[in-house]
Scaffold this motif. Sequence first.
Motif, mmCIF file in Angstrom:
data_model
loop_
_atom_site.group_PDB
_atom_site.id
_atom_site.type_symbol
_atom_site.label_atom_id
_atom_site.label_comp_id
_atom_site.label_asym_id
_atom_site.label_seq_id
_atom_site.Cartn_x
_atom_site.Cartn_y
_atom_site.Cartn_z
ATOM 1 N N PRO A 6 0.796 -1.247 0.000
ATOM 2 C CA PRO A 6 0.000 0.000 0.000
ATOM 3 C C PRO A 6 0.816 1.278 0.000
ATOM 4 C CG PRO A 6 -0.048 -1.056 2.161
ATOM 5 C CD PRO A 6 0.589 -2.033 1.228
ATOM 6 N N PHE A 7 2.114 1.196 0.357
ATOM 7 C CA PHE A 7 2.928 2.413 0.397
ATOM 8 C C PHE A 7 3.777 2.583 -0.862
ATOM 9 C CE2 PHE A 7 2.900 0.931 4.957
ATOM 10 C CZ PHE A 7 1.920 1.810 5.372
ATOM 11 N N PHE A 8 3.750 1.606 -1.760
ATOM 12 C CA PHE A 8 4.742 1.579 -2.834
ATOM 13 C C PHE A 8 4.597 2.735 -3.814
ATOM 14 C CE2 PHE A 8 7.181 -0.452 -6.321
ATOM 15 C CZ PHE A 8 8.275 -0.855 -5.588
ATOM 16 N N CYS A 9 3.460 3.403 -3.840
ATOM 17 C CA CYS A 9 3.268 4.520 -4.766
ATOM 18 C C CYS A 9 3.562 5.871 -4.113
ATOM 19 C CB CYS A 9 1.846 4.507 -5.310
ATOM 20 S SG CYS A 9 0.581 4.533 -4.020
ATOM 21 N N GLU A 10 3.927 5.854 -2.837
ATOM 22 C CA GLU A 10 4.131 7.116 -2.103
ATOM 23 C C GLU A 10 5.327 7.910 -2.636
ATOM 24 O OE1 GLU A 10 2.860 8.882 0.494
ATOM 25 O OE2 GLU A 10 1.047 7.671 0.614
ATOM 26 N N GLY A 11 5.105 9.185 -2.896
ATOM 27 C CA GLY A 11 6.184 10.100 -3.261
ATOM 28 C C GLY A 11 6.720 9.927 -4.664
ATOM 29 N N LEU A 12 5.969 9.249 -5.536
ATOM 30 C CA LEU A 12 6.446 8.959 -6.884
ATOM 31 C C LEU A 12 5.680 9.762 -7.918
ATOM 32 C CD1 LEU A 12 6.637 5.091 -6.430
ATOM 33 C CD2 LEU A 12 8.522 6.737 -6.257
ATOM 34 N N GLN A 13 6.216 9.821 -9.115
ATOM 35 C CA GLN A 13 5.595 10.568 -10.201
ATOM 36 C C GLN A 13 5.015 9.596 -11.232
ATOM 37 O OE1 GLN A 13 8.864 12.912 -11.673
ATOM 38 N NE2 GLN A 13 8.855 14.312 -9.928
ATOM 39 N N ASN A 14 3.851 9.942 -11.766
ATOM 40 C CA ASN A 14 3.239 9.197 -12.872
ATOM 41 C C ASN A 14 3.050 7.716 -12.548
ATOM 42 O OD1 ASN A 14 3.418 11.605 -14.509
ATOM 43 N ND2 ASN A 14 5.587 11.131 -14.800
ATOM 44 N N TYR A 15 2.634 7.445 -11.319
ATOM 45 C CA TYR A 15 2.446 6.053 -10.917
ATOM 46 C C TYR A 15 1.217 5.460 -11.593
ATOM 47 C CZ TYR A 15 1.718 1.938 -7.999
ATOM 48 O OH TYR A 15 1.532 0.645 -7.568
ATOM 49 N N THR A 16 1.375 4.251 -12.134
ATOM 50 C CA THR A 16 0.243 3.518 -12.695
ATOM 51 C C THR A 16 0.438 2.040 -12.416
ATOM 52 O OG1 THR A 16 -1.128 3.233 -14.674
ATOM 53 C CG2 THR A 16 1.263 3.181 -14.980
ATOM 54 N N CYS A 17 -0.652 1.280 -12.372
ATOM 55 C CA CYS A 17 -0.537 -0.144 -12.049
ATOM 56 C C CYS A 17 -1.663 -0.937 -12.692
ATOM 57 C CB CYS A 17 -0.532 -0.357 -10.544
ATOM 58 S SG CYS A 17 -2.060 0.150 -9.703
ATOM 59 N N ARG A 18 -1.403 -2.214 -12.920
ATOM 60 C CA ARG A 18 -2.382 -3.160 -13.433
ATOM 61 C C ARG A 18 -2.057 -4.533 -12.861
ATOM 62 N NH1 ARG A 18 -3.829 1.057 -15.027
ATOM 63 N NH2 ARG A 18 -4.643 1.679 -17.047
ATOM 64 N N GLU A 19 -3.079 -5.396 -12.822
ATOM 65 C CA GLU A 19 -2.877 -6.758 -12.347
ATOM 66 C C GLU A 19 -3.435 -7.738 -13.368
ATOM 67 O OE1 GLU A 19 -3.213 -9.107 -8.103
ATOM 68 O OE2 GLU A 19 -4.768 -7.657 -8.608
ATOM 69 N N THR A 20 -2.712 -8.845 -13.592
ATOM 70 C CA THR A 20 -3.200 -9.894 -14.474
ATOM 71 C C THR A 20 -3.403 -11.164 -13.645
ATOM 72 O OG1 THR A 20 -0.970 -10.664 -15.060
ATOM 73 C CG2 THR A 20 -1.931 -8.922 -16.421
ATOM 74 N N GLU A 21 -4.355 -11.974 -14.060
ATOM 75 C CA GLU A 21 -4.663 -13.212 -13.338
ATOM 76 C C GLU A 21 -4.265 -14.462 -14.117
ATOM 77 O OE1 GLU A 21 -5.806 -13.461 -10.317
ATOM 78 O OE2 GLU A 21 -6.305 -11.363 -9.913
#
Length: 291
Positions: A6-21
């Motif tokens: 939950p903290f991995f996006c803190e203080g970063l620029q242009n953060y984006t994420c996706r998940e595949t199953e």
Amino acid sequence: MRFHQPFFCEGLQNYTCRETESPYQLFFSEFSTAALIDRSKNPFFLKCIPDGCVTVIFIQSDRYRTIELLGTTFSAKQLIAYPDSLYFCVRLPPGMLLPYTRTSGKALQTKDIAGTEMFLPRLNQGMEQLARDLLSAPCFEKRMQLFCAYLNSLDRKSFMVKENVAEIIDRICQSGGNVNIHELARQICYSERQLSRLFSEALGYPPKLFARIVRFQHIVGSILKNPLEAQSAVSRFIEDANYSDQAHFQREFKEFTTLTPREFMKLAEMKGYHARCESCGGRQHCMRTLA
């Protein structure tokens, strides 16, 4: 089971994420770092919590291109960060590791990076080409496609633990970490000592610690799903997860996050799901504060 950072996006620029199953549960993220990194402004900057996973991190700036392998941490820690760089990250499910052969000729194993950050000093031709293709791709979705194609081109045995260890991992995850290792060993016809040896030789730490991490991650997921409700459900977490008492629960949670459960719940409630989040449109919990 979903594993959370939950903290991995803190203080970063242009953060984006996706998940595949399918065919594997992979969590992709991408971001860039500022030219000047000041960790004092954000205590959660690139902070990782234990998740039992290996994360492959491709990093590029104007001066270098490198690959980092992040083994699961055993307590909360902030990662080494390169300034003014593009990061493309792939969190692999427990028991999976991107194949890599060291200069000694020996294959890198999951146990070799447990609890550590490892920057690969030398890339073979395939890995070098993968890094080049990924980091020169025009968009995040294309990078995801390239990584999945690379993984599908490999022999599954080259990046997955043996089937008996995979079964142990799967059973612990299915139980939400609430499992007795002695009973688990009996169910799959091993002695507890034999099971612990097999698991430790593959992952680099004992199955009891993995079960603790899974139990913790299960609770983190419940908190992120409904932080407000979680604040009145602490006793249920303690009972359902078989913590000996509230002090035990608080001690382990703080060890893994640096926050008490209630501090984490309040932070999660304050941030929460954001429909305006450009990374997931509010589908996942986000610990960032949006303007």
